[in-house]
Design an enzyme around this catalytic site. Structure first.
Site, PDB file in Angstrom:
ATOM      1  N   GLY A  68     -25.246   0.263  28.499  1.00 17.48           N
ATOM      2  CA  GLY A  68     -24.303   1.311  28.943  1.00 17.48           C
ATOM      3  C   GLY A  68     -22.955   0.725  29.333  1.00 17.48           C
ATOM      4  O   GLY A  68     -21.903   1.312  29.053  1.00 17.48           O
ATOM      5  N   THR A 126     -10.538  -3.875   0.668  1.00 19.63           N
ATOM      6  CA  THR A 126     -11.842  -3.554   1.274  1.00 19.63           C
ATOM      7  C   THR A 126     -12.870  -4.614   0.856  1.00 19.63           C
ATOM      8  O   THR A 126     -12.698  -5.311  -0.161  1.00 19.63           O
ATOM      9  CB  THR A 126     -12.351  -2.190   0.776  1.00 19.63           C
ATOM     10  OG1 THR A 126     -12.560  -2.284  -0.643  1.00 19.63           O
ATOM     11  CG2 THR A 126     -11.379  -1.068   1.089  1.00 19.63           C
ATOM     12  N   GLN A 182     -36.820 -12.406  25.620  1.00 21.50           N
ATOM     13  CA  GLN A 182     -36.717 -12.893  24.235  1.00 21.50           C
ATOM     14  C   GLN A 182     -35.935 -11.926  23.329  1.00 21.50           C
ATOM     15  O   GLN A 182     -35.234 -12.357  22.416  1.00 21.50           O
ATOM     16  CB  GLN A 182     -38.115 -13.124  23.671  1.00 21.50           C
ATOM     17  CG  GLN A 182     -38.102 -14.056  22.481  1.00 21.50           C
ATOM     18  CD  GLN A 182     -39.504 -14.317  21.966  1.00 21.50           C
ATOM     19  OE1 GLN A 182     -40.272 -13.388  21.701  1.00 21.50           O
ATOM     20  NE2 GLN A 182     -39.841 -15.574  21.820  1.00 21.50           N
ATOM     21  N   THR A 200       0.811  -1.225   0.000  1.00 18.85           N
ATOM     22  CA  THR A 200       0.000   0.000   0.000  1.00 18.85           C
ATOM     23  C   THR A 200       0.844   1.275   0.000  1.00 18.85           C
ATOM     24  O   THR A 200       1.891   1.337   0.634  1.00 18.85           O
ATOM     25  CB  THR A 200      -0.910  -0.008   1.249  1.00 18.85           C
ATOM     26  OG1 THR A 200      -1.694  -1.185   1.200  1.00 18.85           O
ATOM     27  CG2 THR A 200      -1.821   1.208   1.300  1.00 18.85           C
ATOM     28  N   ASN A 214      -1.374   6.815  -2.448  1.00 18.34           N
ATOM     29  CA  ASN A 214      -2.329   6.896  -3.560  1.00 18.34           C
ATOM     30  C   ASN A 214      -2.585   5.535  -4.212  1.00 18.34           C
ATOM     31  O   ASN A 214      -3.078   5.464  -5.343  1.00 18.34           O
ATOM     32  CB  ASN A 214      -1.822   7.898  -4.610  1.00 18.34           C
ATOM     33  CG  ASN A 214      -1.804   9.308  -4.053  1.00 18.34           C
ATOM     34  OD1 ASN A 214      -2.761   9.747  -3.412  1.00 18.34           O
ATOM     35  ND2 ASN A 214      -0.698  10.016  -4.232  1.00 18.34           N
ATOM     36  N   ARG A 272      -6.009 -13.618   2.996  1.00 15.14           N
ATOM     37  CA  ARG A 272      -7.326 -13.042   3.348  1.00 15.14           C
ATOM     38  C   ARG A 272      -8.121 -13.967   4.273  1.00 15.14           C
ATOM     39  O   ARG A 272      -8.816 -13.475   5.167  1.00 15.14           O
ATOM     40  CB  ARG A 272      -8.106 -12.681   2.070  1.00 15.14           C
ATOM     41  CG  ARG A 272      -7.582 -11.382   1.468  1.00 15.14           C
ATOM     42  CD  ARG A 272      -8.160 -11.027   0.131  1.00 15.14           C
ATOM     43  NE  ARG A 272      -7.586  -9.778  -0.355  1.00 15.14           N
ATOM     44  CZ  ARG A 272      -7.487  -9.433  -1.638  1.00 15.14           C
ATOM     45  NH1 ARG A 272      -7.929 -10.248  -2.584  1.00 15.14           N
ATOM     46  NH2 ARG A 272      -6.956  -8.280  -1.976  1.00 15.14           N
ATOM     47  N   GLU A 322      -6.262  -5.574   3.724  1.00 21.54           N
ATOM     48  CA  GLU A 322      -6.058  -6.681   2.765  1.00 21.54           C
ATOM     49  C   GLU A 322      -7.157  -6.675   1.697  1.00 21.54           C
ATOM     50  O   GLU A 322      -7.607  -7.722   1.226  1.00 21.54           O
ATOM     51  CB  GLU A 322      -5.927  -8.030   3.479  1.00 21.54           C
ATOM     52  CG  GLU A 322      -4.608  -8.111   4.230  1.00 21.54           C
ATOM     53  CD  GLU A 322      -4.164  -9.507   4.587  1.00 21.54           C
ATOM     54  OE1 GLU A 322      -4.417 -10.428   3.798  1.00 21.54           O
ATOM     55  OE2 GLU A 322      -3.525  -9.652   5.638  1.00 21.54           O
ATOM     56  N   ILE A 380       1.801   0.197   6.988  1.00 17.27           N
ATOM     57  CA  ILE A 380       2.359  -1.155   6.969  1.00 17.27           C
ATOM     58  C   ILE A 380       2.356  -1.751   8.376  1.00 17.27           C
ATOM     59  O   ILE A 380       3.045  -1.253   9.281  1.00 17.27           O
ATOM     60  CB  ILE A 380       3.783  -1.154   6.363  1.00 17.27           C
ATOM     61  CG1 ILE A 380       3.783  -0.468   4.989  1.00 17.27           C
ATOM     62  CG2 ILE A 380       4.333  -2.584   6.299  1.00 17.27           C
ATOM     63  CD1 ILE A 380       2.789  -1.028   3.955  1.00 17.27           C
TER      64      ILE A 380
END
Ligand code: COS
Length: 385
Positions: A340, A365, A278, A125, A128, A242, A363, A156
């Site tokens: 909460g 999208t 439930q 990666t 850009n 992946r 790896e 990385i």
């Protein structure tokens, strides 16, 4: 569900589970808050010989494959999806060497990765070039017996902590996707430094850094496969790793579910444990269904990859999409079940929700995974004609 693991796989899973429960769970929140790298846990994993589960016995490993790697990642991720990543990302860095390394490369690098003495990392990666992996700007120019690397890799995992990097760079821009090459670069090589360390939403125990190459000279023997094969090296590696991201997502989901289930039996409202309502029961049932379905797909995909089957892109992408979407949904629901308290940092599920998000992104999208799946389906249509 009985997944008919072999005795060795069961042993690996139990060992990783023991480390997760006894060593990682107690420190997961601390590492998350501090955003520091878990050197002590990495040492425990190394001393337990887990780093070698997917590496051949001839290189000091256990001789397993992606399935064994996924079993470890899943169990560690139950306790912390960030800490597990030091292990998983080393696998991502190692796979280009396992798949395309020469015997010399393998003898030189794999034993240290298998023992955990050295971590590996994968550099594809760039600022850009994320989804558009063929957009990378880092160059490698052959000069005598050396390649000279220039450029910056971004985000990385294990960057700065790893000793061994597999890096994709452009060797011939005119050739498009066939103009990239893959290299092994060692930490400490002059001209190779580390830039910005990222401050992340989740997986904060994992280190994410820039790799900076400024006239970095590496021996030409560090080329993996041939010039022009870098894109394929990257794609074939990602096809195999992946399912590891999917296993990370699966572990995070399981960890969040376990917390929510336990809490539902302890939390009393309207004079009853909330597990008797439930509304809560159905949420728990849906979480359990999704997790088990994800596990079926992830394990079967790992078995398919390890079988040596060549066509695995679709299944690999499916496992990543399904397990990571499951992790996101299940962790959000775990926070909801715990109300909460779930939102507070004293309980681990808010962290799990933050950790889960990245599994839908890195790896490749989940949008890119769906493209890969769709293209494979359409290819199938064409071959039927
Ligand atoms: N296995 C083998 N070869 C593959 C392949 C795979 N899984 N995927 C693509 N290729 C080959 C193609 O067959 C093509 O070969 P030819 O040059 O012989 O035609 C070449 O690679 C280029 O493929 P394609 O045209 O499909 O490339 P694109 O630029 O369109 O990109 C995607 C394809 C989007 C799938 C790729 O860029 C990708 O995976 N992006 C996500 C990157 C990623 O995961 N980043 C995360 C970094 S690691 S954390």
């Amino acid at each position: 569900m009985n997944y008919y693991l072999t005795e060795e796989q069961q042993m690996i899973k139990e060992l990783a589970a023991k480390i997760a429960d006894e060593k990682i769970k107690p420190v997961a929140l601390k590492y998350d808050e501090e955003g520091t790298f878990p050197h002590d846990i990495v040492k425990i994993l190394a001393d337990s010989d887990l780093f070698g589960v997917y590496i051949g016995e001839e290189y000091g490993g256990f001789g397993g494959g992606i399935f064994e790697m996924a079993l470890v990642v899943e169990e560690l991720s139950r306790a912390c999806g960030g800490i597990s990543l030091a292990f998983a990302a080393s696998g991502l860095g190692a796979f280009p060497i396992i798949l395309y390394g020469t015997e010399e490369h393998k003898q030189k690098y794999l034993p240290d990765i298998a023992s955990g003495a050295k971590l590996a990392a994968f550099g594809l990666t760039e600022a850009n070039a994320g989804s558009d992996a063929a957009g990378i700007q880092t160059t490698a120019v052959l000069d005598g017996d050396e390649y000279v690397l220039n450029g910056t890799k971004q985000w990385i995992t294990n960057g700065g902590e790893a000793e061994i990097y597999t890096v994709i760079a452009c060797t011939n821009r005119a050739k498009g996707a066939r103009g990239f090459s893959a290299f092994i670069v060692e930490k400490g090589t002059p001209g190779f430094s580390f830039g910005k360390k990222e401050n992340k939403m989740g997986i904060r125990a994992s280190v994410t850094s820039e790799l900076v190459f400024e006239d970095c000279r590496i021996p030409k023997e560090n080329l993996l496969s041939r010039e022009g094969m870098g894109f394929i090296v990257a794609m074939k590696t990602l096809d195999r790793t992946r399912p590891g991201v999917a296993a990370q997502a699966l572990g995070i989901a399981q960890g969040a579910f376990d917390e929510a289930l336990k809490y539902s039996g302890e939390r009393v409202q309207f004079n009853k444990p909330i597990s008797s309502f439930q509304a809560i029961q159905h949420m728990l049932a849906d979480m359990a269904i999704q997790i088990e379905a994800a596990r079926c797909l992830v394990y079967q995909t790992c078995r398919l990859v390890d079988s040596g089957e060549k066509s695995i892109s679709k299944e690999s992408a499916m496992s990543k999409v399904f397990a990571s979407d499951t992790a996101m949904k299940v962790t959000i629901d775990a926070v909801q079940v715990m109300g909460g308290y779930g939102y507070m940092k004293e309980y681990p599920v808010e962290k799990m929700m933050r950790d889960a998000k990245i599994t839908q992104i890195y790896e490749g999208t989940n949008q890119i995974q769906r493209n890969v799946i769709a293209l494979e389906l359409i290819k199938g249509l064409k071959t039927k004609k």
